[in-house]
Motif scaffolding. Structure first.
Motif, PDB file in Angstrom:
ATOM      1  N   LEU A  58     -16.255  11.678   5.410  1.00  0.00           N
ATOM      2  CA  LEU A  58     -17.131  12.403   4.487  1.00  0.00           C
ATOM      3  C   LEU A  58     -17.292  13.751   5.064  1.00  0.00           C
ATOM      4  N   ALA A  59     -17.587  13.718   6.440  1.00  0.00           N
ATOM      5  CA  ALA A  59     -17.721  14.970   7.130  1.00  0.00           C
ATOM      6  C   ALA A  59     -16.638  15.748   7.334  1.00  0.00           C
ATOM      7  N   GLU A  60     -15.432  15.174   7.656  1.00  0.00           N
ATOM      8  CA  GLU A  60     -14.172  15.839   7.816  1.00  0.00           C
ATOM      9  C   GLU A  60     -13.601  16.396   6.539  1.00  0.00           C
ATOM     10  N   ASN A  61     -13.565  15.634   5.558  1.00  0.00           N
ATOM     11  CA  ASN A  61     -13.045  16.083   4.135  1.00  0.00           C
ATOM     12  C   ASN A  61     -13.939  17.299   3.790  1.00  0.00           C
ATOM     13  N   SER A  62     -15.236  17.087   3.759  1.00  0.00           N
ATOM     14  CA  SER A  62     -16.226  18.479   3.469  1.00  0.00           C
ATOM     15  C   SER A  62     -15.641  19.693   4.383  1.00  0.00           C
ATOM     16  N   GLY A  63     -15.456  19.262   5.574  1.00  0.00           N
ATOM     17  CA  GLY A  63     -15.415  20.617   6.175  1.00  0.00           C
ATOM     18  C   GLY A  63     -13.848  21.268   6.021  1.00  0.00           C
ATOM     19  N   HIS A  64     -12.623  20.431   5.607  1.00  0.00           N
ATOM     20  CA  HIS A  64     -11.615  20.718   5.322  1.00  0.00           C
ATOM     21  C   HIS A  64     -11.476  21.579   3.983  1.00  0.00           C
ATOM     22  N   VAL A  65     -12.287  20.918   2.954  1.00  0.00           N
ATOM     23  CA  VAL A  65     -12.478  21.610   1.671  1.00  0.00           C
ATOM     24  C   VAL A  65     -13.001  22.806   1.917  1.00  0.00           C
ATOM     25  N   LYS A  66     -14.007  22.979   2.602  1.00  0.00           N
ATOM     26  CA  LYS A  66     -14.835  24.320   3.076  1.00  0.00           C
ATOM     27  C   LYS A  66     -14.050  25.344   3.526  1.00  0.00           C
ATOM     28  N   ALA A  67     -13.144  24.864   4.453  1.00  0.00           N
ATOM     29  CA  ALA A  67     -12.049  25.674   5.223  1.00  0.00           C
ATOM     30  C   ALA A  67     -11.102  26.299   4.153  1.00  0.00           C
ATOM     31  N   VAL A  68     -10.441  25.329   3.354  1.00  0.00           N
ATOM     32  CA  VAL A  68      -9.385  25.931   2.460  1.00  0.00           C
ATOM     33  C   VAL A  68     -10.105  26.875   1.391  1.00  0.00           C
ATOM     34  N   SER A  69     -11.491  26.665   1.174  1.00  0.00           N
ATOM     35  CA  SER A  69     -11.929  27.504   0.172  1.00  0.00           C
ATOM     36  C   SER A  69     -12.317  29.027   0.670  1.00  0.00           C
ATOM     37  N   GLU A  70     -12.714  28.799   2.107  1.00  0.00           N
ATOM     38  CA  GLU A  70     -12.800  30.187   2.753  1.00  0.00           C
ATOM     39  C   GLU A  70     -11.465  30.835   2.732  1.00  0.00           C
ATOM     40  N   MET A  71     -10.450  30.459   3.160  1.00  0.00           N
ATOM     41  CA  MET A  71      -9.050  31.042   3.403  1.00  0.00           C
ATOM     42  C   MET A  71      -8.560  31.486   1.951  1.00  0.00           C
ATOM     43  N   THR A  72      -8.875  30.710   1.020  1.00  0.00           N
ATOM     44  CA  THR A  72      -8.279  31.272  -0.492  1.00  0.00           C
ATOM     45  C   THR A  72      -9.081  32.178  -1.171  1.00  0.00           C
ATOM     46  N   GLY A  73     -10.525  31.854  -0.897  1.00  0.00           N
ATOM     47  CA  GLY A  73     -11.340  32.785  -1.469  1.00  0.00           C
ATOM     48  C   GLY A  73     -11.839  32.003  -3.077  1.00  0.00           C
ATOM     49  N   VAL A  74     -11.472  30.969  -3.224  1.00  0.00           N
ATOM     50  CA  VAL A  74     -11.656  30.132  -4.525  1.00  0.00           C
ATOM     51  C   VAL A  74     -12.643  28.916  -4.214  1.00  0.00           C
ATOM     52  N   ASP A  75     -13.588  28.958  -5.347  1.00  0.00           N
ATOM     53  CA  ASP A  75     -14.826  28.010  -5.057  1.00  0.00           C
ATOM     54  C   ASP A  75     -14.183  26.670  -5.245  1.00  0.00           C
ATOM     55  N   LEU A  76     -13.981  25.533  -4.303  1.00  0.00           N
ATOM     56  CA  LEU A  76     -13.498  24.303  -4.504  1.00  0.00           C
ATOM     57  C   LEU A  76     -14.520  23.300  -4.171  1.00  0.00           C
ATOM     58  N   ASP A  77     -15.741  23.663  -4.532  1.00  0.00           N
ATOM     59  CA  ASP A  77     -16.881  22.721  -4.565  1.00  0.00           C
ATOM     60  C   ASP A  77     -16.623  21.678  -5.543  1.00  0.00           C
ATOM     61  N   PRO A  78     -16.353  22.151  -6.935  1.00  0.00           N
ATOM     62  CA  PRO A  78     -16.071  21.017  -7.903  1.00  0.00           C
ATOM     63  C   PRO A  78     -14.969  20.104  -7.644  1.00  0.00           C
ATOM     64  N   TYR A  79     -14.320  20.390  -6.679  1.00  0.00           N
ATOM     65  CA  TYR A  79     -13.197  19.367  -6.278  1.00  0.00           C
ATOM     66  C   TYR A  79     -13.297  18.550  -5.003  1.00  0.00           C
ATOM     67  N   LEU A  80     -14.686  18.632  -4.623  1.00  0.00           N
ATOM     68  CA  LEU A  80     -14.830  17.920  -3.240  1.00  0.00           C
ATOM     69  C   LEU A  80     -15.104  16.533  -3.607  1.00  0.00           C
ATOM     70  N   GLY A  81     -15.543  15.966  -4.608  1.00  0.00           N
ATOM     71  CA  GLY A  81     -15.327  14.631  -5.088  1.00  0.00           C
ATOM     72  C   GLY A  81     -14.089  13.931  -5.256  1.00  0.00           C
ATOM     73  N   ARG A  82     -13.197  14.878  -5.957  1.00  0.00           N
ATOM     74  CA  ARG A  82     -11.903  14.388  -6.113  1.00  0.00           C
ATOM     75  C   ARG A  82     -11.226  14.341  -4.742  1.00  0.00           C
ATOM     76  N   ALA A  83     -11.339  15.262  -3.661  1.00  0.00           N
ATOM     77  CA  ALA A  83     -10.887  15.180  -2.508  1.00  0.00           C
ATOM     78  C   ALA A  83     -11.294  13.986  -1.870  1.00  0.00           C
ATOM     79  N   PHE A  84     -12.623  13.613  -1.932  1.00  0.00           N
ATOM     80  CA  PHE A  84     -13.135  12.049  -1.289  1.00  0.00           C
ATOM     81  C   PHE A  84     -12.354  11.156  -2.291  1.00  0.00           C
TER      82      PHE A  84
END
Length: 515
Positions: free
Chosen positions: A276-302
């Motif tokens: 959970l910690a690792e996936n959250s960090g990775h989704v946040k990192a990709v969000s920061e790189m692309t400038g796109v809000d990926l929070d709505p896809y965090l659950g899908r990533a899990f």
């Protein structure tokens, strides 16, 4: 954007300086093939080594990592470009299972349940938000669990692998540290793979002058070469993944059906917290790189990672997780096209049908493995501290300090609690339960409210990234693009509108997750 179909941009040629390729875009076929190959190399070392450490087939693990990656990309609808390689978070739990007499079927059965739990958490996050997860697993708890998972493996590196050939191990450790910290660009991100190659080379050289002692459990020792490639010579170039016997790892089990035992399932559940910690960090990192809000896809990533782990373990494969090494490749190339990951997944599946590669990994000298695991296991443990630092956990507060102190010591010290004559919990499971139960039991009655400032990003953050080199993830300047623009931000120093609506300068700390 559909999960299939990518729009050709920049005429298929290399993007101009400062430009990016979005997840739904692509370059020419030849360039995309090259990018896919880069992602394969980036994930290769850890994805091959960790299954072998867990006593599972490296070939099957690589094959199923490709399958899991494709599943993940489809589930996140192509919005979160990531590769799912073998997870290191389960290594300690697997070692505990085998120490208690469990076999490979027990291992994969427990991991399958952990994957389903992660997917269930993903469903909760997708429909209800991440607040529920954060309430039960705040960063102070998550960091403690990740730390005890990593450091509980310390004795495996120092007493099992290192003594097999201490000088080769020391040289391999030195090379890995130097390459990960000082290596240029992409080379630093594949430091594990390069250390594996380096260790093989120096082991071969050492074999020209001396041998090592191999001792049985009965204490009988004999001189043997460091490298034994007899298994490699007899392995086929093309075939189904199968069970092989390694002089270093022992039996590496091929495809098999899982078995389910409650005691072993409890041992792997703490690894879900790490994922959970690792996936959250990775989704946040990709969000920061692309400038796109990926929070709505965090659950899908899990969900994607959980189902990928469940499917892989259902056939005897290894658990999966998103890989920071591949995120580092994106940071370097500024190409976020999911087509590169589909290509990488396809190549991984083809590699899985090459038994000779699996035999090559199985022949890894013990000293080389000792040099690599000494660094990797410590990195996993220090990721717990990284979570604390990024979330500004206040250890002046006894609520944060005392329960964690007890739980971490119990986990690393392999404390066993006998519940009944036939059921007990030990090690990581004991430490995790102690941290969670003790923290939440005393927190409501503390003399003053715990000081838990929010991290700089979203409320669901607090993740970590397992990365082997300088996978720098820039904040916004010259890299991030907006969802409604073709070109990236100019990086001229003007204000940037954040996802939360605040206007910040590009130099302002936005709380990004950086390795």
């Amino acid at each position: 954007m559909s999960a299939v179909g990518w729009r050709l941009v920049y005429g298929g040629r290399t993007p101009p300086p400062g430009s990016v390729v979005r997840p739904g875009e692509r370059l020419s076929s030849l360039r995309m093939a090259g990018l896919g190959a880069q992602h394969v190399v980036a994930m290769f070392g850890a994805t091959f080594v960790f299954p072998a450490i867990m006593g599972l087939s490296p070939n099957l693990a690589v094959l199923m990592s490709g399958v899991a990656t494709i599943m993940f990309l489809l589930i996140v609808n192509g919005k979160v470009p990531s590769y799912l390689g073998t997870s290191a978070s389960f290594v300690a739990a697997v070692a505990a299972i085998r120490a208690q007499g469990g076999n490979s079927a027990d291992v994969t059965g427990a991991i399958l349940i952990a994957g389903l739990i992660l997917a269930a958490v993903g469903v909760i996050v997708h429909f209800g938000g991440s607040g529920y997860v954060r309430a039960v697993l705040p960063p102070v708890v998550t960091g403690a669990v990740v730390m005890l998972i990593g450091f509980s493996l310390a004795t495996v590196a120092t007493t099992t692998y290192y003594p097999q050939d201490q000088w080769i191990a020391l040289l391999t450790t030195a090379f890995l540290i130097g390459m990960a910290v000082l290596g240029p660009g992409f080379l630093s991100r594949i430091a594990i793979f390069l250390a594996l190659v380096f260790g093989y080379v120096i082991s071969w050289i050492a074999d020209q002058f001396s041998t090592v002692q191999s001792c049985t459990a009965a204490g009988k020792c004999m001189a043997v070469p460091r490298i034994d490639w007899s298994g490699v010579a007899h392995a086929s170039w093309i075939g189904l993944p199968g069970t092989v016997v390694s002089p270093t790892f022992g039996t590496l089990t091929g495809p098999h059906l899982p078995a389910f035992k409650l005691t072993f399932i409890l041992l792997v559940i703490p690894s879900v917290i790490a994922l959970l910690a690792e996936n959250s960090g990775h989704v946040k990192a990709v969000s920061e790189m692309t400038g796109v809000d990926l929070d709505p896809y965090l659950g899908r990533a899990f969900i994607g990672d959980g189902l990928g782990t469940a499917v892989a373990s259902a056939v005897g494969g290894s658990p999966t997780t998103t890989y920071a090494e591949n995120i580092g490749v994106m940071a370097a190339t500024r190409v976020y096209s999911t087509l590169a990951y589909y290509i990488a997944a396809g190549v991984a599946i083809l590699f899985g049908f090459c038994p000779k590669f699996g035999a090559l990994v199985a022949a890894t000298p013990g000293g080389v493995l000792g040099g690599i695991t000494l660094v990797l296991y410590g990195m996993i443990g220090l990721l717990g501290a990284k979570i604390w630092i990024e979330n500004r956990v206040n250890f002046a507060d006894p609520v944060n300090l005392v329960p964690l102190a007890a739980g971490i010591t119990a986990g690393i010290g392999n404390l066993t609690i006998k519940v009944t004559s036939t059921f007990s919990i030990a090690g990581i499971a004991t430490g995790t339960l102690m941290v969670i139960i003790a923290y939440h039991a005393v927190r409501p009655f503390a003399r003053r409210p715990p000081d838990e400032p929010q991290p700089g990003g979203g409320a669901d953050e607090g993740g970590a990234m397992i990365v082997t080199g300088n996978a720098e993830i820039p904040n916004a300047e010259g890299l991030a693009y907006r969802a409604d623009e073709q070109q990236p931000d100019s990086g001229t120093g003007g204000p940037v509108t954040a996802k939360d609506g605040a206007v910040r300068s590009p130099d302002e700390d936005t709380g990004s997750v950086a390795p």
